[in-house]
Design a protein around this motif. Structure first.
Motif, PDB file in Angstrom:
ATOM      1  N   MET A 212       0.830  -1.206   0.000  1.00 45.98           N
ATOM      2  CA  MET A 212       0.000   0.000   0.000  1.00 45.98           C
ATOM      3  C   MET A 212       0.865   1.258   0.000  1.00 45.98           C
ATOM      4  O   MET A 212       1.839   1.341   0.722  1.00 45.98           O
ATOM      5  CB  MET A 212      -0.899   0.002   1.236  1.00 45.98           C
TER       6      MET A 212
ATOM      7  N   GLU B 223       0.907   5.429   0.373  1.00 44.59           N
ATOM      8  CA  GLU B 223       0.063   6.476   0.938  1.00 44.59           C
ATOM      9  C   GLU B 223       0.736   7.846   0.921  1.00 44.59           C
ATOM     10  O   GLU B 223       1.911   7.985   1.274  1.00 44.59           O
ATOM     11  CB  GLU B 223      -0.287   6.099   2.389  1.00 44.59           C
TER      12      GLU B 223
ATOM     13  N   LYS C  38       0.187  11.560   2.567  1.00 46.96           N
ATOM     14  CA  LYS C  38      -0.597  12.199   3.624  1.00 46.96           C
ATOM     15  C   LYS C  38      -0.253  13.668   3.750  1.00 46.96           C
ATOM     16  O   LYS C  38       0.912  14.024   3.882  1.00 46.96           O
ATOM     17  CB  LYS C  38      -0.322  11.500   4.969  1.00 46.96           C
TER      18      LYS C  38
ATOM     19  N   ASN D 270      -4.117  14.231  -0.252  1.00 48.07           N
ATOM     20  CA  ASN D 270      -4.067  12.876   0.301  1.00 48.07           C
ATOM     21  C   ASN D 270      -4.432  11.847  -0.761  1.00 48.07           C
ATOM     22  O   ASN D 270      -5.339  12.076  -1.565  1.00 48.07           O
ATOM     23  CB  ASN D 270      -5.049  12.725   1.474  1.00 48.07           C
TER      24      ASN D 270
ATOM     25  N   LYS E   5      -4.474   7.335  -1.211  1.00 47.56           N
ATOM     26  CA  LYS E   5      -4.158   5.996  -0.733  1.00 47.56           C
ATOM     27  C   LYS E   5      -4.238   5.058  -1.926  1.00 47.56           C
ATOM     28  O   LYS E   5      -5.249   5.035  -2.623  1.00 47.56           O
ATOM     29  CB  LYS E   5      -5.201   5.597   0.319  1.00 47.56           C
TER      30      LYS E   5
ATOM     31  N   GLU F  93      -4.156   1.163  -2.874  1.00 47.43           N
ATOM     32  CA  GLU F  93      -4.156  -0.188  -2.311  1.00 47.43           C
ATOM     33  C   GLU F  93      -3.321  -1.128  -3.165  1.00 47.43           C
ATOM     34  O   GLU F  93      -3.100  -0.884  -4.354  1.00 47.43           O
ATOM     35  CB  GLU F  93      -5.597  -0.735  -2.221  1.00 47.43           C
TER      36      GLU F  93
END
Lengths: 248, 305
Positions: free
Chosen positions: A1, A3, A5, A26, A28, A30
């Motif tokens: 994953m 990410e 932020k 942001n 994300k 997967e």
């Protein structure tokens, strides 16, 4: 994953040309997702992947791979998990070296570049095998310098080289934009095949909306550093190219 | 006849220099001016070690032996390359400027090492004249002694380089000069690879400085001026003249380039109105002529300048 932020990125800080691209951005990604990113010029697509790869520094925020903070890791360190293919075919290959030498160079990624022979003879057959699958006659050009190949052949090689060793993420930076439509199709099919085979988490930046819709399982549209569309079920919802164009 | 022997002697010794510059300029794509300092550095180290041989330290470090001195010259040159590399890579200084900084500093360092601006070594053993060489070479071959020894060293350097460029490390070095981004995506620090290239290139350049000094029999502080231009001329002549000869390795072309260049220089200096002091001017003009006539090279020079 993967990410991102609270990413902040300001260009030309402290000058009259100062402009903020990312403000609390942001994202994300997967595992095993194949994301297509579209958006007009200046929307931040390329900056986004440069931030992921570490070729663009951020003002604040955090980048992490599988929960591990890699914000302070250098670009070359991040590439141990990333394969990247650029728009310009010559960036993904070494034009002064032969096909065989390029394949060997890429095959050694993650290992030591020491004083042993650069070409491992026992690997040649497997290189040939992989080149034969491309169906671009490259298996018969092992000793030809890559600079003498066509753009499509080079880009196919760049893709093979980027994904030759075990990696987790594949970053595609408009990798079909410099190719003619026919070759672009071949490269896209090859991309899909490799991504499935190697179970790669993929981020593809493209201007080709049809490719964005046809390949991949998540569609992101960006505008001025913001995500204005993030659709994971677009195939089910049958979004069409015309609809995308209307909000482009 | 003697003039041909002279050309071959000089051509072979300067071929080592050209091989070093081939590494930095052609492989690494780095216009490295360090060589104007690292060439006399090899000579200065040689001068120091020879004139200070006999003391306790030199006996332990074997630095009274002219062949071992060559190794020390290699090491000194590699340090010079390391400094330029660190200035360029770690402090982000432009390639040309990095080399100029090291070159300028080396001028004083070379003077300190050698002790003075001119150091004769006629009374010391060199790689060309020592008791061993005296016993190996029969009377009839004495005339060709320098050519034979210089050729052996040059070919040795060439073969080692050829072998190195086929190793994994060599592949990476070739890649970094051609496409730095690719090296980064291979998860390797391209800066370190560049530094390695500068270390290798300058080590070889310094070796050639040591060998030239042993052949001419003295060190002089000005011997470095124009080294870059001279070596580069050989590289460009070699790689352009033998461009079509695909069977020939680039390193071989560079060696022939050096001999052709020395022949051209010798011819130019033979013209009645040129004086020995015109040497550097002739060097510069000849280099310009070579650049203008080597088609295809033009663009590159423009881009680098």
């Amino acid at each position: 994953m993967l990410e991102l932020k609270k990413i902040y990125k300001i260009f030309n800080k402290g000058t009259i040309h100062e402009s903020e691209l990312f403000h609390d951005f942001n994202l994300k990604v997967e595992k095993n997702e194949f994301i297509s990113i579209i958006g007009n010029n200046g929307s931040g697509k390329t900056s986004l992947i440069n931030i992921i790869c570490g070729s663009l520094e951020i003002d604040s925020g955090q980048v992490s791979f599988d929960g591990e903070d890699i914000t302070n890791k250098k670009e070359f360190q991040r590439y141990s998990k990333i394969g990247r293919v650029y728009q310009e075919p010559s960036i993904g290959t070494c034009t002064d070296m032969t096909v065989l030498e390029n394949m060997s160079l890429a095959d050694n990624k993650g290992k030591s570049y020491n004083l042993t022979r650069g070409i491992r003879k026992n690997r040649i057959e497997s290189y040939k095998e992989r080149l034969r699958e491309l169906d671009l006659d490259l298996e018969n050009k092992l000793n030809v310098k890559v600079g003498e190949l066509s753009g499509g052949q080079r880009q196919a090689m760049a893709l093979l080289m980027a994904t030759m060793t075990p990696i987790e993420y594949l970053i595609l930076d408009e990798h079909t934009a410099a190719l003619d439509p026919k070759v672009a199709d071949i490269i896209m099919k090859l991309t899909e095949k490799i991504v499935k085979e190697k179970k790669l988490t993929t981020i593809m930046v493209t201007h080709n909306i049809n490719y964005a819709l046809e390949y991949g399982n998540r569609l992101i549209m960006m505008n001025q550093g913001e995500i204005i569309l993030d659709e994971s079920d677009f195939k089910k919802n049958s979004i069409t190219a015309a609809e995308i164009l209307s909000i482009y | 006849m003697d003039i041909f022997i002279g050309i071959l002697e000089q051509g072979m010794i300067y071929a080592i220099l050209a091989l070093g510059i081939y590494i930095t300029y052609k492989i690494l794509n780095f216009p490295d001016l360090t060589v104007d300092g690292s060439f006399p550095l090899g000579a200065a180290v040689t001068a120091y070690l020879m004139t200070n041989s006999g003391d306790f330290v030199s006996v332990i470090t074997l630095s009274h032996n002219p062949y071992i001195i060559c190794v020390y010259a290699l090491i000194a040159g590699s340090i010079a390359g390391l400094v330029t590399g660190i200035i360029h890579v770690k402090f982000n200084i432009r390639d040309l400027i990095s080399g100029i900084i090291t070159m300028t500093g080396l001028y004083s360092i070379n003077l300190r090492i050698a002790g003075s601006a001119n150091v004769p070594i006629f009374n010391y053993d060199t790689i060309f004249s020592n008791s061993l060489m005296g016993s190996i070479f029969p009377e009839s071959l004495l005339k060709y002694k320098v050519i034979i020894i210089a050729t052996i060293i040059t070919l040795g350097t060439k073969i080692i380089l050829d072998l190195y460029l086929k190793t994994k490390s060599g592949f990476l070095l070739r890649a970094v000069g051609n496409n730095q981004v690719l090296v980064t995506t291979l998860a390797k620090d391209s800066g370190n690879v560049k530094i390695l290239g500068l270390v290798i290139g300058n080590a070889i350049v310094s070796l050639s400085g040591s060998i030239l000094m042993q052949q001419q029999g003295f060190f002089e502080i000005t011997m470095g001026t124009g080294t870059m231009v001279l070596g580069l001329a050989s590289v460009i002549i070699g790689t352009n003249v033998f461009k079509k000869a695909k069977f020939m390795k680039a390193t071989t072309s560079v060696i022939f380039g050096s001999i052709i260049y020395k022949a051209a220089m010798s011819a130019a200096m033979d013209i009645s109105f040129t004086k020995a002091s015109d040497m550097k001017l002739v060097t510069a003009i000849l280099f310009l002529v070579i650049l203008v006539f080597s088609e295809g090279k033009k663009k590159k020079v423009k881009a680098d300048a």
